[in-house]
Design a protein around this motif. Structure first.
Motif, mmCIF file in Angstrom:
data_model
loop_
_atom_site.group_PDB
_atom_site.id
_atom_site.type_symbol
_atom_site.label_atom_id
_atom_site.label_comp_id
_atom_site.label_asym_id
_atom_site.label_seq_id
_atom_site.Cartn_x
_atom_site.Cartn_y
_atom_site.Cartn_z
ATOM 1 N N ASN A 234 14.796 23.522 17.025
ATOM 2 C CA ASN A 234 15.705 22.731 16.189
ATOM 3 C C ASN A 234 15.354 21.252 16.220
ATOM 4 N N ARG A 235 14.068 20.968 16.056
ATOM 5 C CA ARG A 235 13.598 19.584 16.037
ATOM 6 C C ARG A 235 13.226 19.155 14.626
ATOM 7 N N VAL A 236 13.354 17.856 14.358
ATOM 8 C CA VAL A 236 12.751 17.249 13.172
ATOM 9 C C VAL A 236 11.799 16.185 13.691
ATOM 10 N N PHE A 237 10.601 16.129 13.107
ATOM 11 C CA PHE A 237 9.638 15.192 13.665
ATOM 12 C C PHE A 237 8.743 14.575 12.598
ATOM 13 N N GLN A 238 8.110 13.485 13.010
ATOM 14 C CA GLN A 238 7.172 12.744 12.177
ATOM 15 C C GLN A 238 5.843 12.647 12.911
ATOM 16 N N GLY A 239 4.752 12.502 12.156
ATOM 17 C CA GLY A 239 3.442 12.424 12.779
ATOM 18 C C GLY A 239 2.406 11.929 11.792
ATOM 19 N N ALA A 240 1.128 12.075 12.157
ATOM 20 C CA ALA A 240 0.025 11.609 11.320
ATOM 21 C C ALA A 240 -0.994 12.719 11.136
ATOM 22 N N ALA A 241 -1.607 12.747 9.949
ATOM 23 C CA ALA A 241 -2.628 13.759 9.647
ATOM 24 C C ALA A 241 -3.584 13.193 8.601
ATOM 25 N N THR A 242 -4.719 13.856 8.435
ATOM 26 C CA THR A 242 -5.693 13.448 7.415
ATOM 27 C C THR A 242 -5.505 14.278 6.150
ATOM 28 N N VAL A 243 -6.042 13.770 5.054
ATOM 29 C CA VAL A 243 -6.017 14.512 3.793
ATOM 30 C C VAL A 243 -6.693 15.867 3.977
ATOM 31 N N ASP A 244 -7.817 15.872 4.656
ATOM 32 C CA ASP A 244 -8.578 17.106 4.879
ATOM 33 C C ASP A 244 -7.750 18.153 5.618
ATOM 34 N N SER A 245 -7.044 17.751 6.671
ATOM 35 C CA SER A 245 -6.262 18.714 7.463
ATOM 36 C C SER A 245 -5.068 19.251 6.683
ATOM 37 N N ILE A 246 -4.563 18.459 5.726
ATOM 38 C CA ILE A 246 -3.441 18.900 4.897
ATOM 39 C C ILE A 246 -3.894 19.946 3.883
ATOM 40 N N PHE A 267 -4.948 7.520 3.321
ATOM 41 C CA PHE A 267 -5.703 7.605 2.066
ATOM 42 C C PHE A 267 -6.759 6.495 2.033
ATOM 43 N N GLU A 268 -6.362 5.298 2.418
ATOM 44 C CA GLU A 268 -7.191 4.101 2.581
ATOM 45 C C GLU A 268 -7.752 3.553 1.271
ATOM 46 N N THR A 269 -8.487 4.361 0.502
ATOM 47 C CA THR A 269 -9.122 3.857 -0.717
ATOM 48 C C THR A 269 -9.416 5.008 -1.664
ATOM 49 N N ASN A 303 4.062 8.699 4.247
ATOM 50 C CA ASN A 303 3.771 7.285 4.457
ATOM 51 C C ASN A 303 2.275 7.123 4.238
ATOM 52 N N GLY A 304 1.906 6.550 3.091
ATOM 53 C CA GLY A 304 0.497 6.414 2.750
ATOM 54 C C GLY A 304 -0.077 5.111 3.266
ATOM 55 N N SER A 305 -1.274 5.202 3.871
ATOM 56 C CA SER A 305 -1.960 4.018 4.375
ATOM 57 C C SER A 305 -3.105 3.648 3.433
ATOM 58 N N PHE A 306 -3.198 2.349 3.089
ATOM 59 C CA PHE A 306 -4.218 1.878 2.153
ATOM 60 C C PHE A 306 -4.822 0.570 2.664
ATOM 61 N N VAL A 307 -6.131 0.436 2.499
ATOM 62 C CA VAL A 307 -6.860 -0.754 2.948
ATOM 63 C C VAL A 307 -7.392 -1.505 1.737
ATOM 64 N N ILE A 330 4.999 8.594 -3.387
ATOM 65 C CA ILE A 330 4.764 8.241 -1.984
ATOM 66 C C ILE A 330 6.014 7.532 -1.469
ATOM 67 N N THR A 331 6.574 8.012 -0.361
ATOM 68 C CA THR A 331 7.855 7.484 0.108
ATOM 69 C C THR A 331 7.724 6.050 0.597
ATOM 70 N N THR A 332 6.774 5.818 1.478
ATOM 71 C CA THR A 332 6.505 4.465 1.965
ATOM 72 C C THR A 332 5.001 4.236 1.939
ATOM 73 N N SER A 333 4.605 3.007 1.720
ATOM 74 C CA SER A 333 3.195 2.639 1.758
ATOM 75 C C SER A 333 2.975 1.558 2.799
ATOM 76 N N THR A 334 1.913 1.710 3.556
ATOM 77 C CA THR A 334 1.503 0.687 4.517
ATOM 78 C C THR A 334 0.182 0.125 4.032
ATOM 79 N N TYR A 335 0.187 -1.149 3.661
ATOM 80 C CA TYR A 335 -1.023 -1.782 3.153
ATOM 81 C C TYR A 335 -1.653 -2.649 4.250
ATOM 82 N N HIS A 336 -2.981 -2.721 4.241
ATOM 83 C CA HIS A 336 -3.707 -3.514 5.225
ATOM 84 C C HIS A 336 -4.788 -4.336 4.528
ATOM 85 N N VAL A 337 -4.972 -5.565 4.966
ATOM 86 C CA VAL A 337 -6.189 -6.293 4.642
ATOM 87 C C VAL A 337 -7.260 -5.793 5.614
ATOM 88 N N LEU A 338 -8.411 -5.425 5.089
ATOM 89 C CA LEU A 338 -9.498 -4.941 5.942
ATOM 90 C C LEU A 338 -9.709 -5.914 7.104
#
Length: 487
Positions: A234-246, A267-269, A303-307, A330-338
């Motif tokens: 009876n857990r709800v959880f969050q985590g990280a994965a790659t496009v390939d693994s999905i 996703f990055e680019t 939560n999509g990550s983009f560089v 996409i629910t949330t986006s995290t943007y990064h400057v390289l």
């Protein structure tokens, strides 16, 4: 023995863009993990400067400081302070591993790489009065790791005290990844025993978990057994994965069945040239939209990550990226400057090309441009990054993205999660200051609940959504802001 363990605040803590809620999410698990190797007789004080004011007037025997790139200068200052007081000072973490010669003058002993093997060895040497100046990790295993000292964590100060790590590292080696250098000299990816991971989960109260693993689905056998063991918990959880693994196999379905409700995806680019440049082979020729649709069909938020700033990026990259995220829900986006972190291939390549403009580590926060750009000017890159955040999290785009989901409940979850995360800063600040952050967990658990509403429920929720568009939130936010400043 009196032991002081410190996570200094990142330099971003002094920035006008500082978001207290972002840095009040997770407790310092790394330090709490090392604390498990200390004696029961040791007096341990674990302090996280993100959520408390450091007490530097004490006199510990041993001081352990975790160093990241943007807290390095602050960490060195704290280390020098305690060395002057006669304490024995240890420095470890990502930045120390990347730049050991820089860190060494500020410590009695430095640690390179993970500490599960080297820290117990140090304690043995320290007891025998023969500590080394440097310990480098080569044996990589989690099979004998003791339970994390969660009693040292001030749970009430974090939104997600139930954070957990059941693997180390990542099976992939992207050129810009800060953590890749941390695992050089031994295994780059390894896991706990499944039974130990399940036992650690069982120790945690409540329903919510956040797996901080770089790639929770990175070992298919381990992840399969973990998710099978979590069914019925009876857990709800969050985590990280790659496009390939999905996209591969049915592991993501097993994760959803076990309680996965939100996933961080790199996703990055969208540029194949950028992917090749970054050695992000796991994303090459992968169907991003297919991965997104598969997650949405399982009721999993993204939560999509983009560089921004890779060499193939041009002035249109910001709008293309934001539009894609909104159109695909996409629910949330995290943007990064390289950011070319020291110790990475990206840094060594750029340094050899004369492209590194500054080594002021406080600026290496993925918000600033620290290298010579290619198709974009530094100012265009910075302005585009700022614009992307503002545009993606505009109320109109939050609403548009939330309406892209088929399920009414998924629409509501998206609206509440995305809007709540970015649009109610005064409320979050007030809650943090009143030390009530942990009381928000039931709301988070509710938002992360399974998407399985009946038709009657859908109609009820639909009317709520339609009503939300008429609510003027500005007076509420203004009042909360005034109360927060007054307090």
């Amino acid at each position: 023995m009196k032991v002081k363990m410190i996570l200094p605040a990142l330099a971003e803590a002094e920035s006008p863009f500082w978001r207290p809620i972002k840095y009040s999410l997770f407790p310092p698990l790394g330090l709490a993990t090392l604390a498990a190797y200390l004696s029961d007789d040791d007096e341990i004080d674990l302090q996280d400067q993100h959520v408390e004011t450091l007490d530097l007037n004490d006199s510990p025997d041993l001081v352990i400081i975790q160093v990241y790139i943007t807290n390095a200068y602050r960490a060195y200052k704290i280390a020098d302070h305690y060395k002057a007081k006669g304490a024995y000072v240890l420095l470890g973490g990502l930045h120390v591993t990347s730049l050991p010669e820089e860190a060494a003058p500020h410590a009695d002993t430095i640690f390179l790489g993970p500490g599960e093997e080297t820290f117990p060895q140090f304690l043995k040497d320290f007891k025998n009065k023969r500590p080394k100046k440097r310990y480098s990790s080569s044996i990589r295993t989690l099979e004998t790791i003791p339970p994390i000292r969660r009693d040292l964590i001030k749970r009430e100060r974090y939104l997600v005290p139930n954070s957990i790590v059941v693997t180390r590292g990542c099976p992939h080696h992207c050129d810009f990844c800060y953590k890749d250098a941390f695992f050089q000299g031994g295994k780059g990816f390894y896991t706990q025993r499944v039974d130990d991971a399940l036992s650690e989960i069982d120790r945690l109260p409540g329903k919510h978990l956040y797996f901080l693993d770089d790639h929770l689905l990175g070992n298919t056998k381990f992840a399969t057994q973990l998710f099978d063991g979590m069914k019925g918990m009876n857990r709800v959880f969050q985590g990280a994965a790659t496009v390939d693994s999905i996209l591969r196999g049915n592991l993501i379905e097993k994760a959803a069945e076990a309680g996965l409700r939100s996933v961080f995806v790199g996703f990055e680019t969208f540029s194949p040239e950028n992917l090749k440049q970054s050695n992000k082979k796991q994303n090459l020729q992968k169907d991003y939209i297919k991965a997104v649709n598969r997650l949405h069909s399982l009721g999993i938020m993204i939560n999509g990550s983009f560089v921004f700033g890779l060499d193939d990026d041009d002035q249109d990259v910001f709008k293309r990226t934001v539009d894609w995220g909104v159109e695909n829900g996409i629910t949330t986006s995290t943007y990064h400057v390289l950011t070319p972190y020291p110790g990475t291939k990206l840094f060594s390549d750029m340094e050899s090309q004369g492209r590194i403009m500054t080594k002021n580590w406080d600026l290496y926060d993925t918000r600033n441009v620290v290298y010579k750009t290619n198709k974009l000017t530094a100012q265009e890159l910075k302005d585009g990054y700022d614009w992307a955040y503002k545009e993606f999290y505009s109320w109109s785009n939050i609403y548009t993205a939330s309406m892209s989901h088929d399920s009414i409940k998924h629409k509501v979850k998206h609206l509440m999660y995305s809007g709540g995360w970015k649009k109610f800063e005064p409320l979050w600040n007030f809650i943090i200051k009143s030390r009530s952050l942990n009381n928000m967990l039931p709301l988070l658990e509710s938002i992360l609940s399974k998407v399985n509403y009946s038709k009657a429920d859908d109609e009820t929720v639909k009317s709520v959504i339609q009503g939300e568009k008429k609510i003027n939130a500005r007076p509420i936010i203004k009042k909360l802001n005034e109360e927060y400043k007054a307090s």
